[in-house]
Motif scaffolding. Structure first.
Motif, PDB file in Angstrom:
ATOM      1  N   ALA A 194       3.949 -15.778  11.920  1.00 28.11           N
ATOM      2  CA  ALA A 194       3.869 -17.014  12.690  1.00 28.11           C
ATOM      3  C   ALA A 194       4.720 -18.134  12.100  1.00 28.11           C
ATOM      4  O   ALA A 194       5.356 -18.895  12.834  1.00 28.11           O
ATOM      5  N   ALA A 195       4.734 -18.237  10.778  1.00 30.16           N
ATOM      6  CA  ALA A 195       5.522 -19.302  10.143  1.00 30.16           C
ATOM      7  C   ALA A 195       7.001 -19.144  10.463  1.00 30.16           C
ATOM      8  O   ALA A 195       7.706 -20.135  10.701  1.00 30.16           O
ATOM      9  N   GLN A 196       7.471 -17.918  10.470  1.00 31.25           N
ATOM     10  CA  GLN A 196       8.882 -17.671  10.787  1.00 31.25           C
ATOM     11  C   GLN A 196       9.162 -17.908  12.261  1.00 31.25           C
ATOM     12  O   GLN A 196      10.216 -18.439  12.630  1.00 31.25           O
ATOM     13  N   VAL A 197       8.233 -17.518  13.130  1.00 35.05           N
ATOM     14  CA  VAL A 197       8.397 -17.755  14.564  1.00 35.05           C
ATOM     15  C   VAL A 197       8.479 -19.247  14.855  1.00 35.05           C
ATOM     16  O   VAL A 197       9.283 -19.693  15.676  1.00 35.05           O
ATOM     17  N   ALA A 198       7.676 -20.040  14.174  1.00 35.57           N
ATOM     18  CA  ALA A 198       7.680 -21.491  14.389  1.00 35.57           C
ATOM     19  C   ALA A 198       9.007 -22.122  13.984  1.00 35.57           C
ATOM     20  O   ALA A 198       9.319 -23.236  14.408  1.00 35.57           O
ATOM     21  N   GLN A 199       9.811 -21.400  13.190  1.00 36.36           N
ATOM     22  CA  GLN A 199      11.095 -21.924  12.741  1.00 36.36           C
ATOM     23  C   GLN A 199      12.284 -21.221  13.401  1.00 36.36           C
ATOM     24  O   GLN A 199      13.425 -21.393  12.981  1.00 36.36           O
TER      25      GLN A 199
END
Length: 268
Positions: free
Chosen positions: A136-141
């Protein structure tokens, strides 16, 4: 040419047709069966965020209708052909047999799937799922999930019947909307679906799907990511890569096998 970096997170059976990220939990699934068009989807949080305008124009629209050889797996993207910081979800990457295809999101019932599979004379199928390592953290970026399915039929005529069926099915799903994408291959279509917010953020998500037929092959590509970063471009460029392999314009290399339960080539 290996597909795998490290084991992926467990697969959760969630809402129809979606990769859902909510409350920090990650689940991956393309589409469940239940294709009556009333399965519903995520929370459809779209906010006022707009997607970037699609810019993908590469690839050949129209052109040859080849009857390509087995296996289907050699036409899918390899891990090294994907963006950085991605890995293969090994749980959902495998060769399909008649039973797994008949039980897929394509059909309402296994019996119907088996009936149409024999009518279309499908001979092989393969699906590969790619996850962003940072979830999720990577998707948000700007990272995203991706899945690619390649199905081969005895002839372009059978593939055309299968493609027409799949396109109609995608159009009928609740929440599915036509998406902008330049035509590709012998037949193609693109769809989008608004998803929930990503993890604990207020960033809306979106799913894009590009389907196409090239000769005796039918291909489906889906991406899931943050709406501010995603358009049909990511899915379409993966579709172009697959099409180039089908046309013989790019190396079609069979991936290193991933240990999975016994799965065989689809028979007649």
């Amino acid at each position: 040419m290996a597909r795998r970096k490290r084991p992926a997170t467990p697969v959760l059976v969630l809402l129809a047709g979606l990769v859902l990220i909510a409350g920090g939990a990650v689940g991956t699934l393309l589409l469940t069966s239940g294709g009556d068009g009333n399965s519903g989807g995520g929370s459809n949080v779209s906010g006022n965020v707009k997607e970037p305008t699609p810019a993908s124009t590469s690839g050949l629209a129209g052109g040859p209708e080849p009857t390509v050889s087995l296996p289907a797996s050699k036409y899918t993207p390899l891990l090294e052909e994907m963006p950085p910081e991605m890995e293969v979800n090994t749980s959902d990457t495998f060769t399909m047999n008649i039973s797994t295809f008949a039980a897929s999101y394509w059909f309402d019932t296994n019996a119907r799937g088996e009936e149409l599979s024999k009518q279309w004379r499908i001979i092989d199928g393969y699906q590969v799922y790619f996850d962003p390592i940072g979830r999720a953290a990577q998707v948000a970026q700007g990272g995203y999930y991706a899945a690619v399915e390649v199905y081969l039929f005895e002839s372009p005529a059978g593939a055309k019947l299968a493609y027409d069926y799949l396109e109609d099915r995608m159009k009928a799903r609740t929440g599915s909307q036509p998406a902008q994408a330049r035509p590709l291959a012998n037949q193609s279509a693109a769809f989008r679906f608004d998803g929930p917010t990503i993890g604990t953020t207020d960033i809306p998500s979106v799913y894009h799907r590009v389907i196409f037929r090239r000769g005796n092959a039918v291909v489906a590509v889906q991406t899931f990511g943050a709406k501010p970063y995603m358009s049909t471009d990511q899915a379409r460029e993966l579709a172009v890569l697959v099409d180039r392999k089908l046309l013989g314009e790019a190396p079609a290399v069979e991936p290193t096998p991933i240990p999975t339960p016994a799965i065989g080539v689809i028979g007649n």
